[in-house]
Design an enzyme around this catalytic site. Structure first.
Site, short mmCIF file in Angstrom:
data_model
loop_
_atom_site.label_atom_id
_atom_site.label_comp_id
_atom_site.label_asym_id
_atom_site.label_seq_id
_atom_site.Cartn_x
_atom_site.Cartn_y
_atom_site.Cartn_z
N ASP A 229 -64.37 -56.41 3.76
CA ASP A 229 -62.95 -56.08 3.76
C ASP A 229 -62.21 -57.31 3.24
O ASP A 229 -62.33 -58.40 3.80
CB ASP A 229 -62.47 -55.73 5.17
CG ASP A 229 -63.10 -54.45 5.67
OD1 ASP A 229 -63.44 -53.58 4.84
OD2 ASP A 229 -63.28 -54.31 6.90
N ASP B 116 -64.96 -41.85 8.03
CA ASP B 116 -64.89 -42.67 9.23
C ASP B 116 -65.20 -41.77 10.42
O ASP B 116 -64.64 -40.69 10.54
CB ASP B 116 -63.48 -43.27 9.40
CG ASP B 116 -63.23 -44.41 8.44
OD1 ASP B 116 -64.22 -44.98 7.92
OD2 ASP B 116 -62.05 -44.75 8.20
#
Lengths: 252, 200
Positions: free
Chosen positions: A130, A11
């Protein structure tokens, strides 16, 4: 024989690799190109960078990391996070990424998948989803970093995403993310049995056997993880040797 | 001068960096004059065959490449660039290639997953200076949904994905890689090293 892929996920926020749990408690880790080169040399098969920079203006600057990564590594890498338009695809690919992953924007504007797939080929269009479990055998797609329930059924969205032109799916379990208790095998199995493109498992890897289970039980093509690699709890070489001992084809 | 042909498609920087790592200084260009004096021309490419074929033929670059190849200049196609070396492709229609290697580009069939995406191993079919640092079993990175169907005479190395997929091909001064050597870690770097020894 095509091997299963080991994919460290990084990330990136404001040009730096960070790590949090369940999208919370984010801490600074390292420069993207430094970690990228480290993983490339350690035997990673591919890398994924998700840019989680808060604003569009700041992201423009943050994305400069792509060029640095491209000049340092000689394995493929995917960039996602905040991808909203075909121009974002163009910019990210031009900076040197091999694939672009799209998440929230694809839910809002599904045509974006088709547009990108026709322009750049399905192989560089990754649909990242997600997913949260809502009931036995039922999962829903969430967006905006796992905060907003779209109401979309995850299995239907996976099938639709592939129909629209996605060449790969990254399936991230929000429930399992950061918990290190294993991937959501039931979810992954439900998806791999329904689509004809590679599926990458994401969220929940904690020990060597979690990776093996995702391949053996859920037949995923790649396994993605972040913290177990960043904090060196699991070395990639050790993981590959373990998978090989379980009869799984890997690149060693 | 070594040229990486820029015809508006794909990321050329990774290839340029990888070549530089093996001592091959290549210039990214679409200038007909530079192409006319080049000693080796890389034809990269990702995306759709149709777009690439149109871009090459509409710009006159296709004719120029054919002319240069006839003069013995090395033409090196990578991924879609390799497919463009063949006669034609049936990717979503029927489109003309450069016709430098006899054969057609057809879709991978009867495999559970398409694209063929990831690391697969090579089998060396024919000895050649190009594969002198490469061994059967070496892994390289593939991303494609179509492959070259031909007599097979040009195959130096192949991989298997449902069928025999030409992976490294060579017909004299015409060279192709179905995979991405610039993304294939050490194995890819060694192929580019051998390539450098041939073309420089």
């Amino acid at each position: 024989m095509l091997t299963r892929r080991i994919i460290p996920c990084l990330d990136v926020r404001d040009g730096r690799v960070v790590k949090g749990k369940k999208f919370q408690n984010i801490v600074d880790v390292e420069d993207p190109e430094v970690l990228g080169e480290f993983y490339s040399k350690a035997g990673a098969d591919e890398l994924v960078f998700y840019d989680i920079t808060a604003t569009n203006e700041a992201r423009k600057i943050s994305l400069e990391f792509i060029e640095k990564v491209a000049s340092k590594i000689n394995i493929p890498f995917c960039v996602g996070g905040g991808v909203n338009s075909i121009d974002d695809f163009t910019e990210i690919l031009r900076k040197g990424a091999d694939k672009v992953s799209v998440n929230s924007a694809a839910v809002k504007t599904p045509e974006l998948i088709t547009l990108a797939s026709l322009k750049y080929g399905a192989q560089c269009v990754v649909l990242s989803m997600d997913v949260k479990k809502v009931d036995s055998g039922k999962w829903r797609v969430y967006v905006n970093g796992g905060r907003v329930d779209t109401g979309l059924d995850a299995l239907e969205w996976a099938i639709e995403g592939v129909r629209l032109g996605a060449g790969e799916l990254v399936v991230n379990s929000i429930d399992a993310d950061g918990m290190k208790e294993g991937y959501d095998l039931e979810l992954l199995k439900a998806i791999t049995s329904r689509v004809g493109v590679p599926v990458i498992a994401s969220g929940g890897a904690g020990k060597l056997d979690d990776f093996a289970k995702a391949v053996i039980e859920a037949d995923v093509d790649g396994v993605l993880a972040a913290s177990v690699f960043h904090y060196k709890e699991i070395e990639i070489k050790e993981l590959k040797e373990y998978l090989k001992s379980k009869g799984i084809e890997v690149r060693l | 001068m070594v040229i990486i042909l820029d015809y508006g498609l794909g990321n050329l920087r990774s290839l340029q960096t990888a070549l530089e790592g093996q001592g091959i200084k290549a210039k990214i260009s679409n200038d007909p004059e530079e192409i006319s004096s080049a000693t080796a021309i890389f034809l990269p490419g990702v995306g759709a065959f149709r777009d690439a074929s149109n871009a090459l033929w509409d710009s006159g670059l296709a004719e120029l490449l054919r002319k240069r190849s006839g003069e013995g200049v090395y033409i090196i196609g990578i991924c879609l660039g390799m497919q463009l070396l063949y006669d034609k492709s049936f990717e979503n229609g029927e489109y003309e290639g450069l016709g430098l290697i006899p054969g057609e580009i057809v879709k991978l069939v009867e495999m559970p997953k398409i694209p063929h995406m990831g690391w697969n191993n090579l089998t060396i079919e024919k000895e050649d200076p190009l594969t002198k640092y490469t061994s059967t079993g070496d892994f390289v990175y593939f991303v494609h949904s179509y492959y070259a169907k031909s007599s097979g005479d040009e195959i130096l190395a192949y991989t298997e994905y449902g069928e025999k997929i030409p992976a490294v091909v060579r017909k004299g001064n015409i060279i192709g890689f179905q995979f991405h050597p610039e993304k294939s870690s050490e194995v890819g770097a060694l192929l580019l090293k051998a390539l450098g020894e041939i073309i420089l």
